[in-house]
Design a protein around this motif. Sequence first.
Motif, PDB file in Angstrom:
ATOM      1  N   UNK A  75      47.067 -20.225  80.672  1.00  0.00           N
ATOM      2  CA  UNK A  75      47.051 -21.271  79.659  1.00  0.00           C
ATOM      3  C   UNK A  75      46.505 -20.653  78.380  1.00  0.00           C
ATOM      4  N   UNK A  76      47.298 -20.715  77.322  1.00  0.00           N
ATOM      5  CA  UNK A  76      46.906 -20.147  76.039  1.00  0.00           C
ATOM      6  C   UNK A  76      46.329 -21.270  75.188  1.00  0.00           C
ATOM      7  N   UNK A  77      45.053 -21.174  74.850  1.00  0.00           N
ATOM      8  CA  UNK A  77      44.393 -22.202  74.049  1.00  0.00           C
ATOM      9  C   UNK A  77      43.749 -21.575  72.821  1.00  0.00           C
ATOM     10  N   UNK A  78      43.434 -22.415  71.865  1.00  0.00           N
ATOM     11  CA  UNK A  78      42.811 -21.960  70.625  1.00  0.00           C
ATOM     12  C   UNK A  78      41.446 -22.615  70.465  1.00  0.00           C
ATOM     13  N   UNK A  79      40.490 -21.867  69.945  1.00  0.00           N
ATOM     14  CA  UNK A  79      39.149 -22.398  69.715  1.00  0.00           C
ATOM     15  C   UNK A  79      39.174 -23.222  68.436  1.00  0.00           C
ATOM     16  N   UNK A  80      38.910 -24.526  68.571  1.00  0.00           N
ATOM     17  CA  UNK A  80      38.979 -25.419  67.417  1.00  0.00           C
ATOM     18  C   UNK A  80      37.595 -25.818  66.915  1.00  0.00           C
ATOM     19  N   UNK A  81      36.567 -25.550  67.712  1.00  0.00           N
ATOM     20  CA  UNK A  81      35.217 -25.920  67.268  1.00  0.00           C
ATOM     21  C   UNK A  81      34.201 -25.127  68.074  1.00  0.00           C
ATOM     22  N   UNK A  82      33.023 -24.955  67.497  1.00  0.00           N
ATOM     23  CA  UNK A  82      31.891 -24.303  68.153  1.00  0.00           C
ATOM     24  C   UNK A  82      30.689 -25.218  67.999  1.00  0.00           C
ATOM     25  N   UNK A  83      30.010 -25.518  69.101  1.00  0.00           N
ATOM     26  CA  UNK A  83      28.890 -26.448  69.058  1.00  0.00           C
ATOM     27  C   UNK A  83      27.720 -25.914  69.873  1.00  0.00           C
ATOM     28  N   UNK A  84      26.528 -26.428  69.566  1.00  0.00           N
ATOM     29  CA  UNK A  84      25.320 -26.098  70.335  1.00  0.00           C
ATOM     30  C   UNK A  84      24.574 -27.381  70.647  1.00  0.00           C
ATOM     31  N   UNK A  85      23.820 -27.350  71.744  1.00  0.00           N
ATOM     32  CA  UNK A  85      22.981 -28.502  72.097  1.00  0.00           C
ATOM     33  C   UNK A  85      21.509 -28.095  72.074  1.00  0.00           C
ATOM     34  N   UNK A  86      21.110 -27.481  70.972  1.00  0.00           N
ATOM     35  CA  UNK A  86      19.713 -27.152  70.759  1.00  0.00           C
ATOM     36  C   UNK A  86      19.281 -25.869  71.440  1.00  0.00           C
ATOM     37  N   UNK A  87      18.060 -25.446  71.173  1.00  0.00           N
ATOM     38  CA  UNK A  87      17.565 -24.170  71.715  1.00  0.00           C
ATOM     39  C   UNK A  87      17.499 -24.113  73.224  1.00  0.00           C
ATOM     40  N   UNK A  88      17.359 -25.265  73.891  1.00  0.00           N
ATOM     41  CA  UNK A  88      17.293 -25.285  75.346  1.00  0.00           C
ATOM     42  C   UNK A  88      18.646 -25.654  75.973  1.00  0.00           C
ATOM     43  N   UNK A  89      19.646 -25.836  75.126  1.00  0.00           N
ATOM     44  CA  UNK A  89      20.940 -26.274  75.619  1.00  0.00           C
ATOM     45  C   UNK A  89      21.947 -25.139  75.726  1.00  0.00           C
ATOM     46  N   UNK A  90      23.196 -25.460  75.436  1.00  0.00           N
ATOM     47  CA  UNK A  90      24.286 -24.513  75.611  1.00  0.00           C
ATOM     48  C   UNK A  90      25.034 -24.289  74.306  1.00  0.00           C
ATOM     49  N   UNK A  91      25.771 -23.196  74.269  1.00  0.00           N
ATOM     50  CA  UNK A  91      26.740 -22.944  73.210  1.00  0.00           C
ATOM     51  C   UNK A  91      28.119 -23.281  73.780  1.00  0.00           C
ATOM     52  N   UNK A  92      28.845 -24.145  73.105  1.00  0.00           N
ATOM     53  CA  UNK A  92      30.131 -24.631  73.593  1.00  0.00           C
ATOM     54  C   UNK A  92      31.277 -24.071  72.758  1.00  0.00           C
ATOM     55  N   UNK A  93      32.297 -23.600  73.451  1.00  0.00           N
ATOM     56  CA  UNK A  93      33.562 -23.262  72.815  1.00  0.00           C
ATOM     57  C   UNK A  93      34.507 -24.425  73.081  1.00  0.00           C
ATOM     58  N   UNK A  94      34.904 -25.139  72.039  1.00  0.00           N
ATOM     59  CA  UNK A  94      35.774 -26.299  72.191  1.00  0.00           C
ATOM     60  C   UNK A  94      37.216 -25.843  71.980  1.00  0.00           C
ATOM     61  N   UNK A  95      38.047 -26.050  73.011  1.00  0.00           N
ATOM     62  CA  UNK A  95      39.435 -25.598  72.976  1.00  0.00           C
ATOM     63  C   UNK A  95      40.376 -26.756  72.663  1.00  0.00           C
ATOM     64  N   UNK A  96      41.588 -26.415  72.251  1.00  0.00           N
ATOM     65  CA  UNK A  96      42.586 -27.463  72.006  1.00  0.00           C
ATOM     66  C   UNK A  96      43.372 -27.800  73.268  1.00  0.00           C
ATOM     67  N   UNK A  97      42.803 -27.501  74.407  1.00  0.00           N
ATOM     68  CA  UNK A  97      43.364 -27.879  75.698  1.00  0.00           C
ATOM     69  C   UNK A  97      42.318 -27.659  76.774  1.00  0.00           C
TER      70      UNK A  97
END
Length: 441
Positions: free
Chosen positions: A265-287
Amino acid sequence: MGRTPCYLYDGSIIHRKCQEVLAMPNAFGIEPRYAMKANSNATILREIVKHGFGIDASSLNEARRARLAGIDPPKIMLTTQEVPVGSDRVALEELMRLGMKYNVCSVRQLELVADFAVANGTRLCIRVHPGVGSGESASRNTGDHYSCFGVHLSDLPQALEFAKTKGIIFDAVHVHIGSGGDPAKWRENIDRELGFVREYFPDAERVSFGGGLKEARMPDEVAADLKELGNYAKQRIQEFYEETGRKLIMEVEPGTYIVANSGYIITEIIDLKRTGPEGFEFLVLNGGMELNTRPLLYGSRHPLYVVAQNGELLSAEGELGHLHPEDDLRVVVGRCCESGDSQSLDSDGNIIPRLLAEPAFGDFVVIGGAGAYCASMSPHNYNSHIQVAEVLMGEDGNLHLIRKPQTLEQIVQNEILLDSTKAYQEKPFGERSLRDQASAY
């Protein structure tokens, strides 16, 4: 890269996996059937049949779909939980007249098909529920008492007595214990099923050991050893012949093994998010889950690759030595409004961060092992997302579009508006009609 997201399949891998199955050692012949529920695209079906496979259909519509793909009924066996009545029963009988094999999976199915089978001299297959199963997860175990597939051993005497009074002949016996389970359990199933054939089925000429051949999607997984399993089956079928004088043709029904690792599955990164210093780094894909729901359903793992816009491979599953857990643990999620829309979950639905290279907006994440039970099973229209395109890379390296992307108009075309006599596509939507918006998409 072209339009994303999309499914991409490698035809050379499908060809190689077909050859591996066809080369399994056997005593008196092997006839594999492809479990089309794994990936039902017409081009994929035709490619696999071209390589010498039959089709294992799990519903009447799958059998119809195989016919629409140009596959002859004698190449199809129907093994289903359905009890076709009305027009479906007419369609079933017509396919059986044309040579489709019907695999009886319940006493009621047997009772309903009996008169037709006798009148037309049609021999049947029967699926036996062995009371023992094995699968990669509880929901993929199809043989123990939590699963109702096939005629259970406790009902088998009743079924056989009924068949005897009607004059029905079972010339094939089928047992499938689950998907992706322990190969040792698969070997045990061979012994168990041959015991059923010896005790209950004097007319059987074929024995199907089902599918469930384990494939390795992840680097730390081990695929089934087809040569070893084939040699075991060959030995046991040869011994059966020496004891009974009966030569049995072996059937297997792989799905995942054939197509899983051919698909991406070929997807593209449309957003990057974090949930604070104790949380996670999220790669948000378009699928996400609407393209691959296996992690959410089963806690399944898929290899992940990060590719820069210029085509540079930033990180690849199994080659992560340049990354560091303290800096490079990331979570891959999709765009659905669903907390479980992640490509890395455990069996309880909890997020598992993965080692991934740091990407930029517009870079790509490629999800591997996506040829089986992704396009065929995922909830494409959740949040009104469309079913995306499918592309096949032929053995010559050329790319071929084998499914056009769905349009928004196609999602809603069967809906009926009770407050208007106008068709849905004629209703204004902003400054343009829905038809215009769908066409522009």
